[in-house]
Design an enzyme around this catalytic site. Structure first.
Site, PDB file in Angstrom:
ATOM      1  N   LYS A 265      19.426  97.074  90.602  1.00  0.00           N
ATOM      2  CA  LYS A 265      19.023  97.034  89.187  1.00  0.00           C
ATOM      3  C   LYS A 265      18.614  98.436  88.726  1.00  0.00           C
ATOM      4  O   LYS A 265      17.759  99.066  89.340  1.00  0.00           O
ATOM      5  CB  LYS A 265      17.854  96.050  89.021  1.00  0.00           C
ATOM      6  CG  LYS A 265      17.227  96.039  87.615  1.00  0.00           C
ATOM      7  CD  LYS A 265      16.122  94.979  87.496  1.00  0.00           C
ATOM      8  CE  LYS A 265      15.402  95.047  86.157  1.00  0.00           C
ATOM      9  NZ  LYS A 265      14.323  94.035  86.025  1.00  0.00           N
ATOM     10  N   ASP A 270      11.882  99.349  80.999  1.00  0.00           N
ATOM     11  CA  ASP A 270      11.910  97.959  80.546  1.00  0.00           C
ATOM     12  C   ASP A 270      10.732  97.707  79.598  1.00  0.00           C
ATOM     13  O   ASP A 270       9.619  97.427  80.036  1.00  0.00           O
ATOM     14  CB  ASP A 270      11.839  97.013  81.751  1.00  0.00           C
ATOM     15  CG  ASP A 270      11.918  95.538  81.333  1.00  0.00           C
ATOM     16  OD1 ASP A 270      12.214  95.277  80.144  1.00  0.00           O
ATOM     17  OD2 ASP A 270      11.708  94.669  82.210  1.00  0.00           O
ATOM     18  N   LYS A 277       6.901  93.636  75.904  1.00  0.00           N
ATOM     19  CA  LYS A 277       5.827  93.432  76.869  1.00  0.00           C
ATOM     20  C   LYS A 277       4.488  93.829  76.269  1.00  0.00           C
ATOM     21  O   LYS A 277       4.444  94.670  75.378  1.00  0.00           O
ATOM     22  CB  LYS A 277       6.082  94.306  78.113  1.00  0.00           C
ATOM     23  CG  LYS A 277       7.225  93.834  78.993  1.00  0.00           C
ATOM     24  CD  LYS A 277       7.366  94.727  80.210  1.00  0.00           C
ATOM     25  CE  LYS A 277       8.482  94.259  81.129  1.00  0.00           C
ATOM     26  NZ  LYS A 277       8.225  92.956  81.755  1.00  0.00           N
ATOM     27  N   ASP A 288      11.596 100.432  86.871  1.00  0.00           N
ATOM     28  CA  ASP A 288      12.434  99.226  86.912  1.00  0.00           C
ATOM     29  C   ASP A 288      13.864  99.536  87.370  1.00  0.00           C
ATOM     30  O   ASP A 288      14.728  98.677  87.340  1.00  0.00           O
ATOM     31  CB  ASP A 288      12.430  98.557  85.525  1.00  0.00           C
ATOM     32  CG  ASP A 288      12.581  97.041  85.591  1.00  0.00           C
ATOM     33  OD1 ASP A 288      12.361  96.465  86.675  1.00  0.00           O
ATOM     34  OD2 ASP A 288      12.930  96.448  84.551  1.00  0.00           O
ATOM     35  N   ASP A 347      13.358  89.927  77.835  1.00  0.00           N
ATOM     36  CA  ASP A 347      12.670  90.599  78.936  1.00  0.00           C
ATOM     37  C   ASP A 347      13.213  90.156  80.301  1.00  0.00           C
ATOM     38  O   ASP A 347      12.904  90.762  81.322  1.00  0.00           O
ATOM     39  CB  ASP A 347      11.164  90.334  78.840  1.00  0.00           C
ATOM     40  CG  ASP A 347      10.355  91.289  79.690  1.00  0.00           C
ATOM     41  OD1 ASP A 347      10.934  92.286  80.176  1.00  0.00           O
ATOM     42  OD2 ASP A 347       9.143  91.049  79.855  1.00  0.00           O
ATOM     43  N   GLU A 349      15.985  90.760  81.500  1.00  0.00           N
ATOM     44  CA  GLU A 349      17.193  91.576  81.348  1.00  0.00           C
ATOM     45  C   GLU A 349      17.843  91.952  82.676  1.00  0.00           C
ATOM     46  O   GLU A 349      19.029  92.216  82.735  1.00  0.00           O
ATOM     47  CB  GLU A 349      16.874  92.846  80.553  1.00  0.00           C
ATOM     48  CG  GLU A 349      16.301  94.027  81.360  1.00  0.00           C
ATOM     49  CD  GLU A 349      14.969  93.727  82.039  1.00  0.00           C
ATOM     50  OE1 GLU A 349      14.267  92.810  81.583  1.00  0.00           O
ATOM     51  OE2 GLU A 349      14.644  94.400  83.036  1.00  0.00           O
ATOM     52  N   ARG A 351      18.499  90.191  85.367  1.00  0.00           N
ATOM     53  CA  ARG A 351      19.538  89.251  85.795  1.00  0.00           C
ATOM     54  C   ARG A 351      20.796  89.379  84.939  1.00  0.00           C
ATOM     55  O   ARG A 351      21.899  89.101  85.401  1.00  0.00           O
ATOM     56  CB  ARG A 351      18.988  87.813  85.787  1.00  0.00           C
ATOM     57  CG  ARG A 351      18.597  87.300  84.436  1.00  0.00           C
ATOM     58  CD  ARG A 351      17.697  86.088  84.519  1.00  0.00           C
ATOM     59  NE  ARG A 351      16.311  86.445  84.845  1.00  0.00           N
ATOM     60  CZ  ARG A 351      15.315  85.570  84.987  1.00  0.00           C
ATOM     61  NH1 ARG A 351      15.551  84.279  84.857  1.00  0.00           N
ATOM     62  NH2 ARG A 351      14.095  85.970  85.269  1.00  0.00           N
TER      63      ARG A 351
END
Ligand code: BES
Ligand code: ZN
Ligand code: ZN
Length: 498
Positions: A265, A270, A277, A288, A347, A349, A351
Site C-alpha cells: 500500500k 491519508d 479523519k 500510510d 477513508d 482507501e 483496500r
C-alpha cells in the site's frame, strides 16, 4: 559507521568500549566476560556477587578499565535467562547498548559474539543479529534538522571479535544488507508527505532500480485508465498530486515466471478523503505508504543476497485527499478485474488501491502473492503494536511466512477468514462495498482483498499496529520500524532454497 569482523582476543582490543554479556542464571562470568573479568582483577564477578549485576535482559553496567585493558571501558549487558535467549533478544540488547554508548559519546565499540553457541545459535547467525542490532538501533532521521550535529558523537567503528574472520565477515555483510534495507524503509516512511509524494516514491524506486539492476516501469494516470484501474484512480482523484503505479522486477533465475509478487500500500498521505479523519494523530498518516516502502526495500535485499527467485514488487502510490474532485461516499468504481465497488467510506482507501494492484499481480500470473498494508485501525486495536495481522487463502503458505517472521523476530498472528464474514461486504448497488460494518474490521478488509485474488496462494499482512513505534526500544527507534522487511527477505531466501 564502519562495521568489521576481527579475529582476535577481546581483552587485547584497543577501543572505546568492549561489550560482553552475562546471563541471569549463570552465577559467574563466562567466555569473553570471564577473560575480561580476569584482566580486570575480578571486578565483574565482584559486581555479580554484590548483586549490582543481575543479568536481567538489557541491563547495562559500564565499567572503566583504568588501564587494565587496552579498551577504555567494558560494558556488561544482561541477556536474561539462558534457555529463553533468542537471536532477536541479542539484536535488541546490542541496539540498546549501542544507543547507551553513543549517548556517552563513546564512538568506537567492540563486542564479543553475544549469543553464539547458546541454544544452538550458530556463530554466523549471532554475528548477523549483532550487526543488525547495531545498525538498526543507531538509526536516526535528522534530515530536516538544521542543527546537523547531535548532542553526542556518532558511533564511527563497530567491531565484532571472534575467531573465523572470513565467515564472520560474510555474516556482517548479510546483516548490513538487511539492516540497510530496513533503514531505507524507515527513511521513506519517516519522510513527511510534502516530500514523499507518489512521484518521489517512484523516484526512490528508480534509484534502487539503477543501483541493483531491476527492471522498472512506472505507470501514470493515462496508463492506469487504459488498464481499467478505476478503484485506484477513484482514490487519486481528490489530490493535486498525480498517482503512480510502480512495478519493479528482480530476476534471480532464468525462467520468466513471477515466483512471488510483493504488493505494498502506497498512500503517501491519508487524510481520509471526504470522510476526513479527526485531527488527533492525522500526521501519522504520512506513514500510510509503509507497506509500499517495505516491499521495495525487501527487493533490494533479495537482490543483493542473490536469491535465485523471481520477485516483482507492485506499489500503487497516491494521496487520499478531500479535494473538490474527490470521490464521494456512495460512489461506485470499477476495479481492473471488472468488479464494481460501492465506496461507502472514502477513508477505507487502502483496500481500493490494493484491489487494482492485486488484480495486476494476478494478471502477471504470479505464483504467490503477499500484500503489506497499514490497512485498518481495527487490526491495531486487536493486536496492539506487538505483532502484524496475517490473513490467507492458503494455510501452508501463511505457515511458512509466519515461521520466517518468527525466526527474525517479526511476529505475526493469523486471523480467521470464515466464509460467514463475506456477508458484511455485500453491497446493495454494486458487487461489493468497501466498508464491512462495525465489527471485525480487520477481517472484513481482508475479505474485501480476497475478492481480487481467487486461488493464488496469498497472504495479506496488516501492519497498521507494527509499522511505527512511539518509543526507542531494543533495535527499534521511535518512528518507522521497517516491518516486515526482514520477514519477507527471510521467506524468499528460504523459498528459493526449496
Ligand atoms: N490508513 C488507515 C488505517 C490506519 C489506522 C493505519 C491507524 C495506521 C494507523 C486506513 O486507510 C483507514 O483509514 N482505515 C479505516 C477503515 C474504516 C473506515 C473502515 C479505519 O481503520 O478506521
Ligand atoms: Zn484511510
Ligand atoms: Zn490508509
Amino acid at each position: 559507521m564502519e562495521i568489521k569482523a576481527i579475529a582476535g582476543d577481546i581483552v587485547k582490543i584497543e577501543t572505546g568500549a568492549v561489550i560482553v554479556n552475562f546471563f541471569e542464571d549463570s552465577g559467574q562470568p563466562e567466555g569473553d566476560a570471564a577473560a575480561v573479568d580476569t584482566a580486570m582483577d575480578g571486578a565483574i564477578s565482584r559486581l555479580i556477587k554484590q548483586g549490582d549485576i543481575k543479568g536481567k535482559l538489557n541491563e547495562i553496567t559500564l565499567l572503566h578499565c583504568v588501564g587494565k585493558l587496552p579498551s577504555a571501558h567494558v560494558v556488561v549487558v544482561g541477556l536474561g535467562k539462558k534457555p529463553k535467549l533468542t537471536l532477536d533478544k541479542v539484536r535488541g540488547a546490542v541496539g540498546e547498548v549501542c544507543r547507551y554508548l553513543r549517548q556517552k559519546s563513546i564512538d568506537r565499540i567492540a563486542t564479543g559474539l553475544l549469543g553464539a553457541g547458546v541454544n544452538g545459535f550458530k556463530t554466523g547467525d549471532a554475528v548477523q543479529a549483532i550487526t543488525e542490532g547495531a545498525m538498526l538501533g543507531l538509526y536516526t532521521f535528522r534530515k530536516h534538522m538544521t542543527k546537523k550535529e547531535n548532542n553526542h558523537t556518532e558511533v564511527k567503528e563497530f567491531a565484532i571479535v571472534g575467531r573465523d574472520k572470513a565467515s564472520m565477515a560474510r555474516a556482517v555483510n548479510r546483516g548490513k544488507i538487511i539492516a540497510e534495507a530496513v533503514n531505507w524503509t524507515r527513511d521513506l516512511v519517516n519522510e513527511p508527505s510534502n516530500f514523499m509524494t507518489p512521484a518521489a516514491m517512484a523516484e526512490a524506486a528508480r534509484k534502487i532500480a539503477g543501483d541493483y539492476g531491476f527492471k522498472i516501469e512506472v505507470l501514470e494516470k493515462q496508463q492506469m485508465a487504459s488498464l481499467g484501474m478505476g478503484a485506484l484512480l477513484g482514490v487519486a482523484q481528490g489530490s493535486q498530486q498525480s498517482p503512480r503505479f510502480i512495478i519493479l522486477t528482480y530476476k534471480g533465475k532464468k525462467s520468466n515466471t513471477v515466483d512471488m509478487a510483493l504488493v505494498g500500500k502506497g498512500i503517501t498521505f491519508d487524510s481520509g478523503g471526504i470522510d476526513i479523519k479527526p485531527q488527533e494523530g492525522m500526521h501519522e498518516m504520512k506513514g500510510d505508504m509503509a507497506g509500499g516502502a517495505s516491499v521495495l526495500a525487501a527487493l533490494t535485499a533479495i537482490a543483493r543476497l542473490k536469491a535465485p527467485f523471481n520477485v516483482t514488487a507492485l506499489v500503487p502510490a497516491t494521496e487520499n485527499m478531500p479535494g473538490g474532485s474527490a470521490q464521494k461516499p456512495g460512489d461506485v468504481v470499477t476495479a481492473m478485474n471488472g468488479k464494481t465497488i460501492e465506496v461507502l467510506n472514502t477513508d477505507a482507501e487502502g483496500r481500493l488501491i490494493l484491489a487494482d494492484a492485486l488484480s495486476y499481480a494476478r494478471k502477471l500470473e504470479a505464483k504467490a502473492i503477499i500484500d503489506v498494508a497499514t490497512l485498518t485501525g481495527a487490526c491495531r486495536a486487536a493486536l496492539g503494536t506487538i505483532c502484524t495481522g496475517a490473513f490467507t487463502n492458503n494455510q501452508a503458505f501463511i505457515d511458512k511466512l509466519i515461521a520466517a517472521g518468527n525466526e527474525v523476530g517479526e511476529l505475526m498472528w493469523q486471523f480467521p477468514m470464515f466464509e460467514e464474514y463475506d456477508e458484511q461486504i455485500k453491497s446493495d448497488v454494486a458487487d461489493i462495498k468497501n466498508l464491512g460494518g462495525k465489527f471485525a474490521g480487520a477481517i472484513t478488509a481482508a475479505k474485501f482483498l480476497a475478492e481480487f485474488i481467487d486461488n493464488t496462494p496469498w497472504v495479506h499482512l496488516d501492519i497498521a499496529g507494527t509499522s511505527d513505534t512511539d518509543k526507542d526500544k531494543g533495535y527499534q527507534v521511535k518512528g518507522a520500524t521497517g516491518v516486515p522487511v526482514r520477514a519477507l527477505v527471510n521467506l524468499v531466501l528460504k523459498m528459493s532454497k526449496e
